[in-house]
Design a protein around this motif. Structure first.
Motif, PDB file in Angstrom:
ATOM      1  N   LYS A 187       9.344  56.344  -4.819  1.00 20.96           N
ATOM      2  CA  LYS A 187      10.429  57.156  -4.282  1.00 20.96           C
ATOM      3  C   LYS A 187      11.711  56.786  -5.017  1.00 20.96           C
ATOM      4  CE  LYS A 187       8.530  57.780   0.373  1.00 20.96           C
ATOM      5  NZ  LYS A 187       8.785  57.632   1.820  1.00 20.96           N
ATOM      6  N   TYR A 188      12.438  57.823  -5.483  1.00 23.33           N
ATOM      7  CA  TYR A 188      13.672  57.590  -6.222  1.00 23.33           C
ATOM      8  C   TYR A 188      14.662  58.695  -5.895  1.00 23.33           C
ATOM      9  CZ  TYR A 188      12.345  61.331  -9.468  1.00 23.33           C
ATOM     10  OH  TYR A 188      12.012  62.558 -10.003  1.00 23.33           O
ATOM     11  N   THR A 189      15.907  58.497  -6.283  1.00 21.27           N
ATOM     12  CA  THR A 189      16.949  59.503  -6.082  1.00 21.27           C
ATOM     13  C   THR A 189      17.144  60.262  -7.386  1.00 21.27           C
ATOM     14  OG1 THR A 189      18.064  58.107  -4.452  1.00 21.27           O
ATOM     15  CG2 THR A 189      19.344  59.896  -5.435  1.00 21.27           C
ATOM     16  N   ASN A 190      17.046  61.588  -7.299  1.00 23.32           N
ATOM     17  CA  ASN A 190      17.219  62.379  -8.519  1.00 23.32           C
ATOM     18  C   ASN A 190      18.698  62.718  -8.729  1.00 23.32           C
ATOM     19  OD1 ASN A 190      17.819  64.636  -6.874  1.00 23.32           O
ATOM     20  ND2 ASN A 190      15.715  65.375  -6.922  1.00 23.32           N
ATOM     21  N   TYR A 200      16.160  61.081 -13.093  1.00 24.36           N
ATOM     22  CA  TYR A 200      16.551  59.889 -12.336  1.00 24.36           C
ATOM     23  C   TYR A 200      18.066  59.705 -12.333  1.00 24.36           C
ATOM     24  CZ  TYR A 200      17.316  54.939 -11.339  1.00 24.36           C
ATOM     25  OH  TYR A 200      17.767  53.765 -10.812  1.00 24.36           O
ATOM     26  N   THR A 249      20.576  53.894  -8.910  1.00 32.00           N
ATOM     27  CA  THR A 249      20.004  54.002  -7.565  1.00 32.00           C
ATOM     28  C   THR A 249      18.648  53.285  -7.533  1.00 32.00           C
ATOM     29  OG1 THR A 249      18.965  56.128  -8.093  1.00 32.00           O
ATOM     30  CG2 THR A 249      21.169  56.181  -7.114  1.00 32.00           C
ATOM     31  N   ILE A 287      14.667  52.327  -6.877  1.00 32.37           N
ATOM     32  CA  ILE A 287      13.340  52.943  -6.855  1.00 32.37           C
ATOM     33  C   ILE A 287      12.435  52.020  -6.058  1.00 32.37           C
ATOM     34  CG2 ILE A 287      11.342  53.639  -8.238  1.00 32.37           C
ATOM     35  CD1 ILE A 287      13.237  54.197 -10.540  1.00 32.37           C
ATOM     36  N   TYR A 294       8.391  51.465  -4.365  1.00 34.70           N
ATOM     37  CA  TYR A 294       7.023  51.901  -4.649  1.00 34.70           C
ATOM     38  C   TYR A 294       6.027  51.196  -3.729  1.00 34.70           C
ATOM     39  CZ  TYR A 294       6.723  47.531  -7.337  1.00 34.70           C
ATOM     40  OH  TYR A 294       6.744  46.214  -7.712  1.00 34.70           O
ATOM     41  N   THR A 336      10.707  46.998  -4.271  1.00 32.87           N
ATOM     42  CA  THR A 336      11.771  47.624  -5.053  1.00 32.87           C
ATOM     43  C   THR A 336      11.546  47.362  -6.535  1.00 32.87           C
ATOM     44  OG1 THR A 336      13.350  47.346  -3.236  1.00 32.87           O
ATOM     45  CG2 THR A 336      14.268  47.760  -5.436  1.00 32.87           C
TER      46      THR A 336
END
Length: 398
Positions: free
Chosen positions: A167-170, A192, A196, A198, A200, A221
């Motif tokens: 999960k990441y912030t685009n 990406y 921010t 990421i 997993y 993280t």
């Protein structure tokens, strides 16, 4: 006489009928319905599934499954006698353990088949889950590509890994989810948002054909992904501190160091110190904001002469009671600077004539920095008084 006795005994023995066993079976016959075949267990999380192929015996109406030494059981109605079909029996609410199951086929009269044993049927649970760990990133965990995309790198999973979710912030500020399969060792993120986090999480099965997928207990993280961004020179301001070098003339000020010039410049488009002192000599300025990951400096000398080839880069975020009233050529200057809260970010040593632009990495994990002091300790041409520079540029990780 002995011969007569033997004959009598033989006569008595031969007089028994083949159906005399019925007196022990209450006059009924012993019937065994067909047993199941290819029985096996599929392990799961607090449960398992028994599967088998049914007998072609048309008289079979149900199957009974027993476990825990017969204290627990389950009944499955027979719906097919096609040996190419599969009968499935899912048993839930089981403790993490290795079980033995017994399967019988029954006909309508209650006759049961010979037992079919399913041994070493394992149920998984919290003990197995505690052994699971998220897939590890490589020692060099990511690559920032020329197009500002990011490639994440993973080591090969060491057990039966199903997938790893990230999960990441685009760049639109939205949380996105992507997956990397066990057959892939890298994954590219094209949108990406740098700086921010990421996170997993990996999932596994204990054996091939397992009934359930097991997830690690938490997300980990991913190592921070930071790119170098040039510090905003439009915010830079002159900020002379006690003991700094003076300027040669009004148009060779410290502000020449961030005028955007590229390559070695000629007089007067340079910073040019006065000659009223001897090395080491210092100059200072304000970058206009605090940078938390100041990482790289690029220094460009003058086209001809008086170029530093040895200098120190110092940084601090707050000047309150932080400026020593001590000349920079004093032997105790460095110790006093450190006692005032300044950090020596880098000691740069060049082996050339000091003209061309040269980059140098600053210290790892620096403290926050806003104010910069450059202390020149040697010039390439041997000058002990004058210092000339064309440009200074900094990069921050973000």
């Amino acid at each position: 006489m002995r011969y007569l006795l033997v004959c009598v005994l033989l006569l008595v023995a031969c007089s028994k009928k083949p159906t005399d066993y019925r007196e022990f079976l209450n006059g009924t016959e012993l019937v065994y319905p067909g047993k199941v075949s290819n029985a096996q267990a599929l392990p799961g999380d607090g449960r398992l599934q028994l599967i088998w192929q049914p007998s072609p015996d048309q008289s079979i109406v149900k199957y009974n499954v027993y476990w825990n030494n017969g204290t627990d059981s389950m009944t499955i109605n027979s719906t097919t006698h096609n040996t190419s079909d599969t009968v499935r029996c899912t048993i839930a609410g089981l403790a993490e353990y290795v079980y033995t199951f017994i399967v019988y086929s029954y006909d309508a009269q209650g006759n049961r088949s010979v037992a079919t044993e399913i041994n070493n049927a394992r149920v998984y649970g919290t003990v197995y889950k505690a052994t699971l760990h998220n897939r590890l990133p490589e020692a060099d965990p990511y690559l920032i590509n020329d197009d500002n995309t990011v490639t994440l790198r993973f080591v090969t999973p060491d057990t039966i890994n199903i997938t790893t979710a990230l999960k990441y912030t685009n760049q639109r500020g939205e949380v996105a989810t992507v997956w990397v399969s066990p057959l892939e060792d890298s994954l590219k993120l094209t949108d990406y948002k740098f700086g921010t986090p990421i996170v997993y999480q990996s999932s596994y099965i204990p054996v091939r054909g397992a009934l359930d997928t097991f997830y690690t207990s938490r997300y980990d993280t991913f190592p921070s992904i930071l790119r170098l961004v040039q510090c905003d020179k439009s915010l830079f301001q002159e900020h002379d501190l006690w003991g700094d070098m003076g300027i040669y003339q009004s148009d060779t000020r410290v502000s020449k160091l961030w005028d955007g010039s590229v390559g070695p410049q000629d007089y007067p488009n340079i910073y040019h110190s006065d000659g009223n002192g001897s090395l080491p000599r210092a100059l200072s300025f304000d970058m206009g904001k605090v940078y938390n990951q100041l990482s790289v400096i690029e220094e460009t000398g003058r086209g001809c002469c008086n170029n530093p080839d040895q200098f120190e880069v110092w940084g601090i975020d707050d000047l309150t009671d932080a400026v020593p009233e001590l000349n920079s050529d004093d032997a105790g200057w460095k110790a006093v600077m450190q006692s005032k809260g300044w950090t020596l970010l880098k000691e740069v040593a060049r082996s050339d004539n000091g003209n061309a632009a040269v980059k140098a990495n600053l210290m790892d994990n620096p403290p926050p920095v806003r104010y910069i002091r450059i202390r020149v300790t040697h010039c390439a041409n041997g000058s002990n008084n004058y210092v000339n520079l064309s440009e200074i540029t900094f990069w921050n990780k973000e």
